[in-house]
Design a protein around this motif. Structure first.
Motif, mmCIF file in Angstrom:
data_model
loop_
_atom_site.group_PDB
_atom_site.id
_atom_site.type_symbol
_atom_site.label_atom_id
_atom_site.label_comp_id
_atom_site.label_asym_id
_atom_site.label_seq_id
_atom_site.Cartn_x
_atom_site.Cartn_y
_atom_site.Cartn_z
ATOM 1 N N THR A 110 22.520 41.009 35.404
ATOM 2 C CA THR A 110 22.160 39.954 34.548
ATOM 3 C C THR A 110 21.973 38.815 35.466
ATOM 4 O OG1 THR A 110 24.740 39.339 34.205
ATOM 5 C CG2 THR A 110 23.977 41.034 32.856
ATOM 6 N N ASN A 111 21.676 38.745 36.432
ATOM 7 C CA ASN A 111 21.231 37.532 37.241
ATOM 8 C C ASN A 111 22.279 36.524 37.164
ATOM 9 O OD1 ASN A 111 19.563 36.096 38.646
ATOM 10 N ND2 ASN A 111 18.334 35.163 37.050
ATOM 11 N N GLN A 112 23.529 36.645 37.716
ATOM 12 C CA GLN A 112 24.539 35.640 37.704
ATOM 13 C C GLN A 112 24.935 34.950 38.917
ATOM 14 O OE1 GLN A 112 25.912 34.779 34.738
ATOM 15 N NE2 GLN A 112 25.075 36.470 33.385
ATOM 16 N N CYS A 113 25.005 33.965 39.196
ATOM 17 C CA CYS A 113 25.240 33.232 40.518
ATOM 18 C C CYS A 113 26.817 33.468 40.787
ATOM 19 C CB CYS A 113 24.915 31.791 40.618
ATOM 20 S SG CYS A 113 25.807 30.754 39.657
ATOM 21 N N GLN A 114 27.326 32.976 41.945
ATOM 22 C CA GLN A 114 28.518 33.335 42.312
ATOM 23 C C GLN A 114 29.391 32.157 41.736
ATOM 24 O OE1 GLN A 114 29.026 33.037 46.584
ATOM 25 N NE2 GLN A 114 27.705 34.944 46.730
ATOM 26 N N ARG A 115 29.022 30.947 41.275
ATOM 27 C CA ARG A 115 29.604 29.845 40.425
ATOM 28 C C ARG A 115 30.000 30.684 39.218
ATOM 29 N NH1 ARG A 115 30.828 24.896 41.410
ATOM 30 N NH2 ARG A 115 29.749 25.034 43.580
ATOM 31 N N GLN A 116 29.092 31.190 38.662
ATOM 32 C CA GLN A 116 29.386 31.732 37.253
ATOM 33 C C GLN A 116 30.376 32.937 37.483
ATOM 34 O OE1 GLN A 116 25.297 32.836 36.496
ATOM 35 N NE2 GLN A 116 24.921 31.348 34.925
ATOM 36 N N MET A 117 30.384 33.745 38.555
ATOM 37 C CA MET A 117 31.462 34.695 38.574
ATOM 38 C C MET A 117 32.931 33.919 38.987
ATOM 39 S SD MET A 117 29.596 36.879 41.648
ATOM 40 C CE MET A 117 30.961 37.811 42.078
ATOM 41 N N HIS A 118 32.820 32.737 39.400
ATOM 42 C CA HIS A 118 34.005 32.108 39.600
ATOM 43 C C HIS A 118 34.323 31.614 38.296
ATOM 44 C CE1 HIS A 118 36.456 28.498 40.619
ATOM 45 N NE2 HIS A 118 35.569 27.778 40.124
ATOM 46 N N GLU A 119 33.733 31.137 37.403
ATOM 47 C CA GLU A 119 34.139 30.426 36.432
ATOM 48 C C GLU A 119 34.672 31.784 35.214
ATOM 49 O OE1 GLU A 119 34.734 27.718 33.247
ATOM 50 O OE2 GLU A 119 34.180 27.463 35.235
ATOM 51 N N ARG A 120 33.781 32.715 35.325
ATOM 52 C CA ARG A 120 34.151 33.874 34.301
ATOM 53 C C ARG A 120 35.449 34.461 34.696
ATOM 54 N NH1 ARG A 120 36.609 36.716 32.202
ATOM 55 N NH2 ARG A 120 35.902 38.556 30.838
ATOM 56 N N PHE A 121 35.675 34.773 36.008
ATOM 57 C CA PHE A 121 36.820 35.430 36.500
ATOM 58 C C PHE A 121 37.928 34.859 37.205
ATOM 59 C CE2 PHE A 121 33.056 38.429 36.492
ATOM 60 C CZ PHE A 121 33.697 39.159 35.786
ATOM 61 N N ARG A 122 37.865 33.380 37.342
ATOM 62 C CA ARG A 122 38.700 32.338 37.454
ATOM 63 C C ARG A 122 39.471 32.869 39.217
ATOM 64 N NH1 ARG A 122 38.001 28.137 34.913
ATOM 65 N NH2 ARG A 122 38.106 28.298 32.832
ATOM 66 N N ARG A 123 38.323 33.264 40.019
ATOM 67 C CA ARG A 123 38.665 33.367 41.136
ATOM 68 C C ARG A 123 37.900 32.472 42.314
ATOM 69 N NH1 ARG A 123 40.300 38.963 41.284
ATOM 70 N NH2 ARG A 123 41.263 39.145 39.148
ATOM 71 N N GLY A 124 38.440 32.179 43.520
ATOM 72 C CA GLY A 124 37.729 31.400 44.392
ATOM 73 C C GLY A 124 36.311 31.681 44.780
ATOM 74 N N MET A 125 35.646 30.840 44.942
ATOM 75 C CA MET A 125 34.072 30.887 45.128
ATOM 76 C C MET A 125 34.296 31.729 46.434
ATOM 77 S SD MET A 125 31.972 29.259 43.239
ATOM 78 C CE MET A 125 30.696 28.980 44.415
ATOM 79 N N GLY A 126 34.950 31.692 47.572
ATOM 80 C CA GLY A 126 34.976 32.241 48.659
ATOM 81 C C GLY A 126 35.376 33.957 48.307
ATOM 82 N N THR A 127 36.212 34.011 47.507
ATOM 83 C CA THR A 127 36.628 35.468 47.117
ATOM 84 C C THR A 127 35.392 36.150 46.418
ATOM 85 O OG1 THR A 127 38.900 34.849 46.787
ATOM 86 C CG2 THR A 127 38.185 36.751 45.701
ATOM 87 N N CYS A 128 34.820 35.506 45.494
ATOM 88 C CA CYS A 128 33.573 36.090 44.667
ATOM 89 C C CYS A 128 32.583 36.423 45.684
ATOM 90 C CB CYS A 128 33.142 35.042 43.795
ATOM 91 S SG CYS A 128 34.024 34.663 42.353
ATOM 92 N N SER A 129 32.282 35.424 46.823
ATOM 93 C CA SER A 129 31.060 35.801 47.877
ATOM 94 C C SER A 129 31.830 36.953 48.669
ATOM 95 C CB SER A 129 30.995 34.729 48.622
ATOM 96 O OG SER A 129 30.046 34.797 49.767
#
Length: 296
Positions: A110-129
């Motif tokens: 769905t073409n989501q960026c890592q910041r959207q992953m961080h916002e949706r799942f409440r995990r750190g940016m480094g963890t999402c990456s």
């Protein structure tokens, strides 16, 4: 005299009680006036789902799972089992393995960026990456084993070509390129601008007559010519070269070589070409002398 004093005392007590009551009532009025009036669009906060709860809801809804992860729930579970058992996809303290795979497919499909992953799942940016890179490594190993012909000798004629025999008995698939929009660093952006002015990568793919991809090559700059992309694929060890007597169907952007059959020149193939009079040649199309006929 005694009765008068008693009446005065009772009157004083009544006056005191009235004053206390009035003070309490006034306090209630002041507190009520200081309250913020309710807004017209009152937002009701709903507790957010955890990543695992979100995955469980996806797996229970076929249409929602397909919209979010681009596959049905049974296929997602099957893919997870393959990656877990054969390609080292394991869970961690932050993400379970199936949760990490679902998040990866959601972000990728769905073409989501890592910041959207961080916002949706409440995990750190480094963890999402890290999770995205971890699942991507497992998927790459899986793709190396899957994107290849089932029969490298091509001894069996595909059922889709039986009605055209013997004209296409040697055809084993179609090879074509396409452009994928990308975001790159400013220093290399010019190399990725294609002839349409977009920043892209030029990728090549091969598909057989069972609609299965047998080869994909990505990463080439968008300004690269199709023949250069093909030469890069020739140097790839995983590229399935046509055996003797076999060939791929390719478009006019490639050269006519053994193993690669291009359309015959001066022949009509497209609908717009049949709407014009006279013989359509590649030179007339490329120069734009025929309205509506443009060849890439």
């Amino acid at each position: 005299m005694d009765n008068s004093d008693e009446d005065n005392q009772n009157s004083s007590e009544n006056s005191f009680n009235e004053m206390v009551t009035a003070a309490i009532a006034g306090g209630y009025v002041i507190v009520y006036m200081l309250q913020v009036p309710p807004q017209g669009n009152h937002v009701i906060r709903v507790p957010e789902l955890t990543g695992r709860q979100w995955v469980d809801k996806l797996l229970s809804d076929d249409s929602r799972c397909f919209e979010s992860c681009r596959m049905q729930p049974e296929n997602l579970i099957r893919l997870h089992n393959i990656l877990h058992d054969c390609y080292g996809l394991k869970g961690s303290r932050e993400f379970e393995s199936i949760e990490a795979l679902a998040v990866f497919l959601w972000a990728y499909g769905t073409n989501q960026c890592q910041r959207q992953m961080h916002e949706r799942f409440r995990r750190g940016m480094g963890t999402c990456s890290n999770v995205f890179s971890y699942v991507l490594a497992a998927m790459t190993k899986f793709a190396d084993d899957v994107l290849r012909p089932r029969d490298t000798t091509y001894s069996v004629l595909p059922a889709e070509l039986l009605e055209y025999t013997p004209f296409f008995d040697g055809c084993i698939g179609a090879m074509d390129e396409t452009h994928i929009d990308v975001i790159v660093d400013q220093g290399v952006r010019d190399n990725h601008i294609n002839r349409k002015g977009k920043t892209t990568q030029n990728m090549v793919a091969i598909c057989d007559f069972n609609m299965r991809f047998t080869y994909i090559d990505v990463g080439t700059e968008g300004s690269t010519h199709d023949m250069h992309v093909k030469k890069k694929a020739d140097d790839d060890a995983s590229f399935s070269r046509p055996p003797s007597g076999r060939y791929y169907l390719v478009d006019p952007g490639y050269a006519l070589r053994p193993g690669f059959l291009t359309p015959y020149p001066n022949k009509r193939y497209w609908v717009k070409e049949f709407q014009t009079r006279g013989l359509v040649t590649r030179r007339r199309c490329s120069t734009g002398t025929i309205p509506g006929c443009i060849m890439s």
